[in-house]
Design a protein around this motif. Structure first.
Motif: not given
Length: 249
Positions: A22, A125, A155-157, A159, A162, A164, A166
């Motif tokens: 990451d 991230k 945690v959220t994505h 979209e 693209d 993340y 944290i």
């Protein structure tokens, strides 16, 4: 600091926040929360079972009173790459639009600038410094002002981008952050925003503080309610209507 690192590691493991390779950008505002998050992640990086890269991004809103020198020196001292993104957010909100309630729009614009900068730097991230008090305050604000049980996720994505988000400090109380910042002599930049402190969130902080005097452990109980899915007892109208359908005649 060991206690905080233990809670940091627990949140990372509980919610699977970090994977091998990451590249994580910390949203560094200069406040106590984000400064401690960066400091803690830098230490965690040394013994993390998942190797990851770390950098810091500061969104410069264009406030003339903001001096980022202490922040720049801090990131150099702990050897973390630091990127300052200059914007005109303050001018747009206060001078052009003259927003009476600027916080929501300001937060949205700062988030957008932070996410774009992270993507441009090749980060997958973004680490945000929301702590346990923030979790509880958001939960109560959602219930009081929106009529729903909700708070942000660890945690959220996103979209569309693209990327993340944290939040490794979700198990850490604000009072512990304040204490550790002082003990470790971390810099704190005062927020020069004209709206700072005059928000519904500040009102909620004060309400929780008052309630805590009357109900010791109330914050732990609220966290328990947030995470206790097995005993969620809310009104499901369809299920309740069916109870009497099964009555014996």
């Amino acid at each position: 600091m060991q206690k905080l690192l233990s809670k940091l590691r627990k949140s990372i493991q509980d919610f699977n926040m970090i994977q091998d390779g990451d590249r994580i950008a910390v949203g560094l505002s200069g406040g106590k929360d984000s400064n401690l998050l960066l400091y803690a992640l830098k230490q965690y990086q040394r013994f993390s079972p998942q190797p990851f890269e770390l950098c810091a991004i500061t969104i410069d809103m264009g406030l003339k009173e903001l001096d980022l020198t202490p922040l720049i020196e801090f990131t150099k001292k702990i050897d973390v790459p630091h990127y300052v993104v200059k914007t005109s957010i303050a001018e747009i909100i206060f001078d052009i639009r003259k927003e009476k309630n600027p916080c929501s729009l300001c937060a949205k614009m700062r988030r957008g600038a932070l996410h774009d900068a992270a993507k441009n730097l090749g980060c997958n991230k973004v680490a945000l410094a929301h702590h346990l008090n923030d979790v509880i305050e958001t939960f109560l604000m959602s219930m009081f002002f929106e009529g729903r049980l909700s708070t942000f996720s660890p945690v959220t994505h996103l979209e569309k981008k693209d990327i993340y988000l944290i939040r490794p400090l979700v198990y850490v109380y604000e009072k512990d952050i304040r204490s550790l910042v002082k003990k470790n002599n971390l810099p704190v930049i005062k927020n020069p925003c004209p709206a700072n402190g005059n928000t519904q969130r500040q009102n909620m902080k004060e309400l929780i503080w008052k309630l805590e005097k009357q109900i010791p452990g109330i914050k732990d109980n609220i966290l328990g309610a947030i995470t206790n899915l097995q005993q969620l007892n809310v009104w499901d109208k369809d299920a309740i209507r069916k109870i009497c359908d099964n009555k014996k005649i």
